[in-house]
Design an enzyme around this catalytic site. Sequence first.
Site, PDB file in Angstrom:
ATOM      1  N   ASP A   7       0.824  -1.201   0.000  1.00  0.00           N
ATOM      2  CA  ASP A   7       0.000   0.000   0.000  1.00  0.00           C
ATOM      3  C   ASP A   7       0.859   1.252   0.000  1.00  0.00           C
ATOM      4  O   ASP A   7       0.568   2.231  -0.679  1.00  0.00           O
ATOM      5  CB  ASP A   7      -0.940   0.004   1.206  1.00  0.00           C
ATOM      6  CG  ASP A   7      -0.196   0.000   2.539  1.00  0.00           C
ATOM      7  OD1 ASP A   7       0.893  -0.597   2.614  1.00  0.00           O
ATOM      8  OD2 ASP A   7      -0.704   0.588   3.511  1.00  0.00           O
ATOM      9  N   ARG A  20       5.590   4.454   6.017  1.00  0.00           N
ATOM     10  CA  ARG A  20       5.183   4.495   7.422  1.00  0.00           C
ATOM     11  C   ARG A  20       5.250   3.107   8.045  1.00  0.00           C
ATOM     12  O   ARG A  20       5.745   2.156   7.434  1.00  0.00           O
ATOM     13  CB  ARG A  20       3.782   5.087   7.537  1.00  0.00           C
ATOM     14  CG  ARG A  20       2.666   4.240   6.945  1.00  0.00           C
ATOM     15  CD  ARG A  20       1.365   5.012   6.964  1.00  0.00           C
ATOM     16  NE  ARG A  20       0.261   4.229   6.430  1.00  0.00           N
ATOM     17  CZ  ARG A  20      -0.732   4.755   5.736  1.00  0.00           C
ATOM     18  NH1 ARG A  20      -0.753   6.046   5.459  1.00  0.00           N
ATOM     19  NH2 ARG A  20      -1.728   3.982   5.304  1.00  0.00           N
ATOM     20  N   ASP A  21       4.727   2.981   9.240  1.00  0.00           N
ATOM     21  CA  ASP A  21       4.751   1.700   9.956  1.00  0.00           C
ATOM     22  C   ASP A  21       3.618   0.805   9.460  1.00  0.00           C
ATOM     23  O   ASP A  21       2.694   0.480  10.182  1.00  0.00           O
ATOM     24  CB  ASP A  21       4.663   1.927  11.471  1.00  0.00           C
ATOM     25  CG  ASP A  21       3.436   2.738  11.864  1.00  0.00           C
ATOM     26  OD1 ASP A  21       2.791   3.317  10.969  1.00  0.00           O
ATOM     27  OD2 ASP A  21       3.137   2.797  13.072  1.00  0.00           O
ATOM     28  N   GLU A  22       3.729   0.402   8.201  1.00  0.00           N
ATOM     29  CA  GLU A  22       2.698  -0.430   7.576  1.00  0.00           C
ATOM     30  C   GLU A  22       3.346  -1.205   6.431  1.00  0.00           C
ATOM     31  O   GLU A  22       3.753  -2.332   6.606  1.00  0.00           O
ATOM     32  CB  GLU A  22       1.541   0.445   7.094  1.00  0.00           C
ATOM     33  CG  GLU A  22       0.264  -0.323   6.812  1.00  0.00           C
ATOM     34  CD  GLU A  22      -0.931   0.610   6.718  1.00  0.00           C
ATOM     35  OE1 GLU A  22      -1.975   0.154   6.240  1.00  0.00           O
ATOM     36  OE2 GLU A  22      -0.821   1.787   7.112  1.00  0.00           O
ATOM     37  N   ASP A  81      -5.840  -2.525  -2.589  1.00  0.00           N
ATOM     38  CA  ASP A  81      -5.079  -1.597  -3.414  1.00  0.00           C
ATOM     39  C   ASP A  81      -4.718  -2.219  -4.754  1.00  0.00           C
ATOM     40  O   ASP A  81      -4.916  -1.622  -5.822  1.00  0.00           O
ATOM     41  CB  ASP A  81      -3.811  -1.152  -2.679  1.00  0.00           C
ATOM     42  CG  ASP A  81      -4.109  -0.409  -1.388  1.00  0.00           C
ATOM     43  OD1 ASP A  81      -4.790  -0.982  -0.518  1.00  0.00           O
ATOM     44  OD2 ASP A  81      -3.662   0.746  -1.235  1.00  0.00           O
ATOM     45  N   TRP A 122     -11.312  -5.979  -1.562  1.00  0.00           N
ATOM     46  CA  TRP A 122     -10.085  -6.545  -1.000  1.00  0.00           C
ATOM     47  C   TRP A 122     -10.006  -8.039  -1.320  1.00  0.00           C
ATOM     48  O   TRP A 122      -9.023  -8.507  -1.903  1.00  0.00           O
ATOM     49  CB  TRP A 122     -10.037  -6.265   0.505  1.00  0.00           C
ATOM     50  CG  TRP A 122      -9.569  -4.880   0.823  1.00  0.00           C
ATOM     51  CD1 TRP A 122      -8.337  -4.524   1.296  1.00  0.00           C
ATOM     52  CD2 TRP A 122     -10.293  -3.645   0.649  1.00  0.00           C
ATOM     53  NE1 TRP A 122      -8.260  -3.143   1.431  1.00  0.00           N
ATOM     54  CE2 TRP A 122      -9.445  -2.588   1.045  1.00  0.00           C
ATOM     55  CE3 TRP A 122     -11.567  -3.339   0.201  1.00  0.00           C
ATOM     56  CZ2 TRP A 122      -9.830  -1.248   0.999  1.00  0.00           C
ATOM     57  CZ3 TRP A 122     -11.970  -2.005   0.158  1.00  0.00           C
ATOM     58  CH2 TRP A 122     -11.109  -0.977   0.550  1.00  0.00           C
ATOM     59  N   GLU A 170      -2.323   8.924  -1.147  1.00  0.00           N
ATOM     60  CA  GLU A 170      -3.343   8.052  -0.563  1.00  0.00           C
ATOM     61  C   GLU A 170      -4.701   8.750  -0.512  1.00  0.00           C
ATOM     62  O   GLU A 170      -5.730   8.148  -0.796  1.00  0.00           O
ATOM     63  CB  GLU A 170      -2.926   7.635   0.847  1.00  0.00           C
ATOM     64  CG  GLU A 170      -3.919   6.740   1.549  1.00  0.00           C
ATOM     65  CD  GLU A 170      -3.422   6.279   2.901  1.00  0.00           C
ATOM     66  OE1 GLU A 170      -3.904   5.234   3.378  1.00  0.00           O
ATOM     67  OE2 GLU A 170      -2.544   6.941   3.488  1.00  0.00           O
ATOM     68  N   HIS A 220       0.904   6.118  -2.726  1.00  0.00           N
ATOM     69  CA  HIS A 220      -0.144   5.099  -2.636  1.00  0.00           C
ATOM     70  C   HIS A 220      -0.750   4.986  -4.031  1.00  0.00           C
ATOM     71  O   HIS A 220      -1.419   5.898  -4.481  1.00  0.00           O
ATOM     72  CB  HIS A 220      -1.224   5.587  -1.669  1.00  0.00           C
ATOM     73  CG  HIS A 220      -1.450   4.728  -0.477  1.00  0.00           C
ATOM     74  ND1 HIS A 220      -0.639   4.771   0.631  1.00  0.00           N
ATOM     75  CD2 HIS A 220      -2.427   3.827  -0.195  1.00  0.00           C
ATOM     76  CE1 HIS A 220      -1.110   3.940   1.553  1.00  0.00           C
ATOM     77  NE2 HIS A 220      -2.185   3.343   1.063  1.00  0.00           N
TER      78      HIS A 220
END
Length: 757
Positions: free
Chosen positions: A348, A352-354, A361, A427, A639, A660
């Site tokens: 995605d 960041r913390d992901e 996506d 998804w 995003e 994104h």
Amino acid sequence: MTTAHLHDALPVELDRAQPIVADGERWEVVGLSTSFDLRGDPAQVTDAALWATAHGTYEMAINERPVSDAVLAPGWTSYQWRLRVQRHDVTHLVAARNRISVRVAPGWYRGELGFMEAKLDYGEELAFLAVLVVRYRDGSAQVVGTGPDWTGHRTDSPSASLYGGQTIDARRRGAAPDPLPVRVVDLDRSTLVADLAPAVRRQQELRPVGSWTSPGGKLLVDFGQNLVGWVRATVTAPAGTEVVLRHAEVLEDGELGTRPLRAAKATDTFVCSGGPDVFEPTATFHGFRYVEVTGWPGEPDPDALVAVVVHSDMEPTATFECSDPRVERLVANSMWSQRGNFLDLPTDCPQRDERMGWTGDIAVYAATAVHQFDCEDLLHDWLLDLEAETRHDDRSSVPLVVPDIMAFFNADYAAIFESWKGPKAVWGDAAVWVAEALWWAFGDRDRLAAHYPAMVLHLSSIEPRLSETGLWDGDVQLGDWLDPDAPPDAPGKAKADPGVVATACLHRSARFAAEAATILGLTDDAERWRALAARTREAFGAHYVDEDGRVRSDCATVYALAISFGLLDDEQRARAGERLAEVVAENGYRVSTGFAGTPYVTWALSETGHVDAAYRLLLEPSCPSWLYPVSMGATTIWERWDSMLPDGSINPGEMTSFNHYALGAVADWLYKVVAGINPAEPGYTRLALRPTPGPGLDHARGTLRTRHGLVGSGWRRDGSTIVSEVVVPDGVVADVTLSDGRTETVGAGRHTFTSRS
């Protein structure tokens, strides 16, 4: 180098190797090594091949020469079910006396992954497994495998984290080895698979375009492009000097804009040796355009800081040009976002913390992705993970992320996200839509067969959850995520009824599953999915479409999906197109769709005869729109439509990324409608070229490198005439539809047509 995807089997000699680990600190990059002599004359060696993998990431060398230029190997897969093994041809590296050395970092395996500081790991122990097989002219072989006889030691990197960054201490280089104990550890060999995916490598380098001192006195460096990778630094400073690099995608109030990174520190620390040092943090990666530098002695030389762009190997296959440079920048932004988020798997975001493989996506972006780059192998490999995760899911439903690191949530986190379990429209549809995109782009029947089981699992998980009406309207859905009218802190509160979105998606997926089953000769399955699609379509029309042709919610997304996913009869479709054009106009041609509707809204307009409205929607500059981020200097897809507000401040939402790709799926419409390049048959064995002019552009042209050669299609205005030109590769036939409605069938070569505008 010989790449692993050319080899579909693992050597039996790998069974003789033992997985090992060196006991260092939690975040430390540890070293492993062994030495051996060839038992024969090096001139008699015919082949030397090395197979390797890890729980963690590894870099390997023989006689101080890298076995590959790949980084972050073996990548991130669903480690519980599939662990890739890479094959490296090292014939040119072996000598009479040899030393194999390896650096092992935590990587994704023990990376404390996840948002909300979930700190998710696959396990506590890293592992490295490898075997070298040297073959001689007399038919004999020499085998060197990992085992407890290897030695362990500290490296120059005491810390490496994907989210946090890497520390490198050059004072450790050249010093006497600091030994670490080596142990044999557990590794489930049933998970080992030959690597099918393209390697992650350094792809290009960017020099700074500017540097200055911020209002807070910090040295800031601008690389001119939001990218993914790291900075290689060359510096000479007194021993012990710490040079610290912090990374971010944007600036806010003249300083590094780090709030969107959340808990990710994205900070590299380089400790100088006292002499000339080169630092390259290859055990991490960052998403950034700007770097804040502290501790540097004086001003960096122009070549002292170099941004290294890192992503999976994938050749660009598409070009697009037109008379509006803003649209060209939009397409470039889509391609840069794909580069940054195709680092081993489709993620995605990269900063960041992901940084997870969110299925929604790529579900909506897959058609764009396979047009822009040759990413067939990457997405095929990822779909194998998706099938494995779905098959092992306790509800046999496609997880929201693949690999499903969220399966490792503790009880508290699992309770928070309980509603996210189970099948989800868009998804979960990645199981079908990504495979569909690959089928149309490449036409590989064997791979379609490999992807089909996940389609079955996905649809089978939905069928028992349908209401008595036949609608998929009883489950919690993410729906039209990031509808621009949703509050910043509630991205799921969309205008579109989630049942309308889910039922429309079910119809599309069932319809393609029926097509896939037919192609694969699965007659009973094909009938099952055709019947499901028919029931779903009937239920949609009966409950969601009123007598006037209005679709429930009466917003752009529901009309876009109903039209694009084939849920309406001809009369309803025409009415829906008219109403969609009205809705778009009523909103001032600003975008009003989220993740579910955005990829299809321009398609739905142009396919129902509202090309002018589609063009106006594309070219609208005010927020929310595709061109608003371009006007704000974006070099990747955002995003949120307003990830940065007009005053230059960052959107207050907790979830704000500037890289994104999902909302960049409009590029697919630019390639296939504006430029007009479409497959008439899977794999572009026959072409449907439909260059489509519209208001606001004077010319547009695209190219696509297919398996059969280069395809070109475009148009330009010449007074009141439209001149269309197409290029067809050898051995291919194209059906060319012109702006006046004529269709011409042509063979290989360059062809020019004229029509009235």
